[in-house]
Structure formats: C-alpha cells, structure tokens
Scaffold this active site. Structure first.
Site, PDB file in Angstrom:
ATOM      1  N   CYS A 109       0.965  -1.395   0.430  1.00 21.69           N
ATOM      2  CA  CYS A 109      -0.132   0.169   0.176  1.00 21.69           C
ATOM      3  C   CYS A 109       0.907   1.166   0.038  1.00 21.69           C
ATOM      4  O   CYS A 109       1.574   1.445   0.506  1.00 21.69           O
ATOM      5  CB  CYS A 109      -0.837  -0.424   1.770  1.00 21.69           C
ATOM      6  SG  CYS A 109      -2.007   1.312   1.161  1.00 21.69           S
ATOM      7  N   LYS A 142       1.412  -9.471  -1.507  1.00 19.64           N
ATOM      8  CA  LYS A 142       0.712  -8.465  -1.824  1.00 19.64           C
ATOM      9  C   LYS A 142       2.465  -7.440  -1.712  1.00 19.64           C
ATOM     10  O   LYS A 142       1.661  -6.510  -1.177  1.00 19.64           O
ATOM     11  CB  LYS A 142       0.108  -8.045  -2.215  1.00 19.64           C
ATOM     12  CG  LYS A 142      -0.271  -6.975  -3.956  1.00 19.64           C
ATOM     13  CD  LYS A 142      -2.060  -5.931  -4.029  1.00 19.64           C
ATOM     14  CE  LYS A 142      -2.080  -5.714  -5.898  1.00 19.64           C
ATOM     15  NZ  LYS A 142      -1.005  -4.544  -5.519  1.00 19.64           N
ATOM     16  N   ASN A 191       1.013  -7.176 -11.804  1.00 14.94           N
ATOM     17  CA  ASN A 191       0.434  -6.357 -11.629  1.00 14.94           C
ATOM     18  C   ASN A 191       1.185  -4.239 -11.726  1.00 14.94           C
ATOM     19  O   ASN A 191       2.338  -4.768 -11.374  1.00 14.94           O
ATOM     20  CB  ASN A 191      -0.546  -6.012  -9.836  1.00 14.94           C
ATOM     21  CG  ASN A 191      -1.359  -4.967  -9.204  1.00 14.94           C
ATOM     22  OD1 ASN A 191      -0.978  -4.296  -8.200  1.00 14.94           O
ATOM     23  ND2 ASN A 191      -2.523  -4.758 -10.692  1.00 14.94           N
ATOM     24  N   GLY A 192       0.185  -3.572 -12.640  1.00 17.32           N
ATOM     25  CA  GLY A 192       1.295  -2.222 -12.647  1.00 17.32           C
ATOM     26  C   GLY A 192       0.506  -1.930 -13.706  1.00 17.32           C
ATOM     27  O   GLY A 192       0.718  -2.434 -14.859  1.00 17.32           O
ATOM     28  N   GLY A 247      -6.288  -2.741 -10.950  1.00 14.56           N
ATOM     29  CA  GLY A 247      -6.940  -2.542 -10.155  1.00 14.56           C
ATOM     30  C   GLY A 247      -8.013  -1.780 -11.333  1.00 14.56           C
ATOM     31  O   GLY A 247      -8.425  -1.955 -11.627  1.00 14.56           O
ATOM     32  N   ARG A 248      -7.152  -0.024 -10.491  1.00 14.52           N
ATOM     33  CA  ARG A 248      -8.456   0.913 -11.969  1.00 14.52           C
ATOM     34  C   ARG A 248      -8.903   0.434 -12.956  1.00 14.52           C
ATOM     35  O   ARG A 248      -9.696   1.028 -12.943  1.00 14.52           O
ATOM     36  CB  ARG A 248      -7.310   1.837 -11.343  1.00 14.52           C
ATOM     37  CG  ARG A 248      -6.119   2.876  -9.858  1.00 14.52           C
ATOM     38  CD  ARG A 248      -5.381   3.561 -10.230  1.00 14.52           C
ATOM     39  NE  ARG A 248      -3.958   2.890 -11.107  1.00 14.52           N
ATOM     40  CZ  ARG A 248      -3.802   3.511 -11.769  1.00 14.52           C
ATOM     41  NH1 ARG A 248      -4.059   4.789 -11.875  1.00 14.52           N
ATOM     42  NH2 ARG A 248      -2.799   2.722 -12.810  1.00 14.52           N
TER      43      ARG A 248
END
Length: 351
Positions: free
Chosen positions: A118, A158, A218-219, A242-243
């Site tokens: 995070c 994660k 991820n990313g 994600g987003r």
C-alpha cells in the site's frame, strides 16, 4: 501445504491454480484489492460482467485492538460470485497478525494475503503496507510466524518492487522463498512511485524466475492487449488488474478472449450507461448526502470516461457537474446519443 482445498474451489500442489470450473490452460486473472472500492457490492457488480478468477478483500487493519471488520468480512461470508476470495491483512504487530490470520481461517477463504505494497503515506508511515519493504528483517519474522499459522491453505503476499528504490527487492524475494509463500502479487512500481511512471515489468520477470511460487503481474494493466503483452514479457502466471477494472468491468472476459485468440467483444456505450446505474445504486446510496453520492460516482467515472472519448470532453464535463441530476443527464447525453458507439478497448492515457 495440503493438496486439495475444496472449500475454496482451488487445487493446491505448491502453487495456486484455477478454480475447477474454469479452463486450466489460461493465465490467471485477479481483481486487485482496493480500499473503499472492492467491497462485496463491487465484487457482485463486477461478477455481472465477467468475474476474475480470484477476488481479494479490502485489507483488514491489524493492531492490538483490532477486530475483523464486519463489512469487509461480508465480502467473504455473503459472497455469491462463485469465485474464491483471499482475505487481505495489513499490519506489523506479529502477535496480532497471527491472531487475525487464525480468525480469518475459520471462514471459507481461499487464503490469507499480507499487504506489503500500500503506497498511501498515512499507511506506510505506520511501517505497514509498503512501509514493510524498508525492513526485510521484520518481513522475515512476520512471514515465518504466519507460515506456521496458515498451514492448511495458501499464504500469499502482495507487494511492490521496493519502497523508494529496489535495494531490498531480491532480499525480500529470498524471504518469500524461505517461507514457502504460495502466490506473489507484484506491482512493478515502488511505493514512492504511487501510480505514476513506468512499470518495471523487467523486475516482475526477474521475480518470476527467482521465486518458487506463481506470480501475478500488477501495474497499469489497462486492456486485454496490455495483459497479453505483460504475460509475454514477464512469464507471469497471470495478471492482477486494479483501477482499470473500475473503468472497464468487462476486462477480465476480454483478457480471456484474447488468451483464447478470439476477437474482443465490443461493449456498446448503452451497456456502460447500465453499469453506471449499477454503480449509482450502491446499498448505502439512500443514506448518503447527495454531494457524497455524486463524489462517489465521480470516483468511478474518472476511469470510465477515459475509454468513452479520447479527447476528454466527457471527463471534463463530468467533473463540472454538481448535482446527481446533472451528472446522470450528462451520462444519458453522451452514452445514449449514438447506440452504435462502443467503449474503447483501451483507455486514453493522455487525457
């Protein structure tokens, strides 16, 4: 680690595999845990457009006074999407992480996930989330205790590739191996990068080669084409989105279509308008002040708008609206004006 985890719907043999109901020759997909977004309601909305293979909860905050958050727990106990759900924790107190993991393992979870990525300053300043990457020794102690506690189902992590730089990256990958972590979700930016700058897919590729467990890349995976490129570049077992799943909830189905070498099914803008209606009808909408409801919907529209028009007109006009009526009327004008128009297969990142 046990061989079969039937209550979670996944098989285990030193790795996480697809739910039995899905094709086992396709790369994995997962919806990234996003605080204040990936609750039970949003998982159910996403499921209507094509679920990922795995869900992850928002993080359970862990400290000496913490108890399991009931609304986050509902994403496990009331989840009817048919997909396995990992329970994510965030914290640094080893006794309390162990206690919370034990409590979570009483529920029908696919596994326990530790948040070490995070990037919110208010989080990492407490030496949790991405802040843990500054202390490999602490990570070593935490994972050692959690591995002993979570011994009948997957223990996953994660993380990002580093805090401000990647100095501890390979050391932490060694720790991941030392404690037989079952799945690593790796965001290819540092904590300080937040969500800006290039994603270091080369480091994800390095992790794939070094760790003994599957890796989810991820990313900035914003389209099916990007997912295919990242899988090819990294050799990862799958992707975590994600987003961009907020802006395009069809993305997981589109990724599966691309993996099967099928044409991507275009999404009519009228379907996007229906999606916005579902987002607007959150269970708490009736008790929220109008300004809060508008702000909440705009949070989603900030991503949706980037795939509606490449010039950014919809995005700009959307941000100028003040009331719910103005906002929904704008959505009608833009999304229902031409029933032949479809959502772009990738967002316009230059707007």
């Amino acid at each position: 680690m046990i061989d079969t985890l039937s209550n979670a719907g996944i098989s285990m043999s030193s790795q996480v595999s697809l739910p039995q109901s899905l094709q086992k020759d396709l790369a994995l997909t997962a919806l990234a845990p996003m605080q204040d977004v990936t609750n039970l309601w949003f998982m159910k909305v996403i499921a209507q457009y094509g679920s990922p293979d795995y869900f992850f909860t928002e993080y359970f905050r862990v400290n000496d006074t913490s108890r399991l958050n009931r609304s986050i727990l509902a994403a496990i106990t009331e989840n009817d999407t048919g997909r396995p759900v990992f329970a994510q924790m965030i914290g640094e107190s080893i006794p309390d992480l162990v206690r919370t993991a034990q409590e979570l393992c009483r529920y029908n979870i696919a596994g326990v996930d530790l948040n070490m990525g995070c990037p919110a300053p208010r989080i990492y300043r407490k030496n949790v989330g991405g802040g843990l990457l500054l202390s490999p020794e602490k990570v070593d102690r935490i994972l050692a205790e959690l591995r002993q506690t979570v011994n009948d189902r997957p223990l996953t992590v994660k993380m990002r590739v580093g805090f401000e730089n990647t100095d501890t990256f390979y050391e932490i990958l060694d720790i991941i191996n030392r404690h037989s972590i079952d799945l690593l979700s790796l965001h290819g930016r540092t904590v300080k990068d937040m969500y800006h700058g290039a994603v270091k897919y080369d480091l994800i590729a390095s992790a794939v080669k070094q760790v003994h467990c599957p890796v989810l890349a991820n990313g900035n995976i914003h389209s099916a084409a990007t997912a295919i490129e990242v899988l090819s570049q990294t050799g990862a077992a799958g992707v975590m989105v994600g987003r961009w799943a907020i802006g395009n909830p069809w993305i997981f189905n589109q990724i599966r279509q691309a993996l099967r070498f099928e044409p991507i099914t275009p999404v009519p803008l009228v379907e996007v308008r229906n999606y916005i209606d579902r987002l607007w009808q959150t269970p708490t909408a009736a008790t929220m002040p109008e300004r809060s409801r508008v702000g909440y919907l705009k949070m989603f529209l900030n991503y949706i708008a980037l795939s509606v028009d490449t010039e950014g007109h919809f995005l700009r006009l959307m941000r100028q609206t003040q009331t719910e009526v103005e906002l929904l009327n704008l959505c009608d004008r833009v999304l229902l004006a031409d029933l032949t128009k479809t959502l772009a297969l990738a967002p316009s990142l230059s707007v």
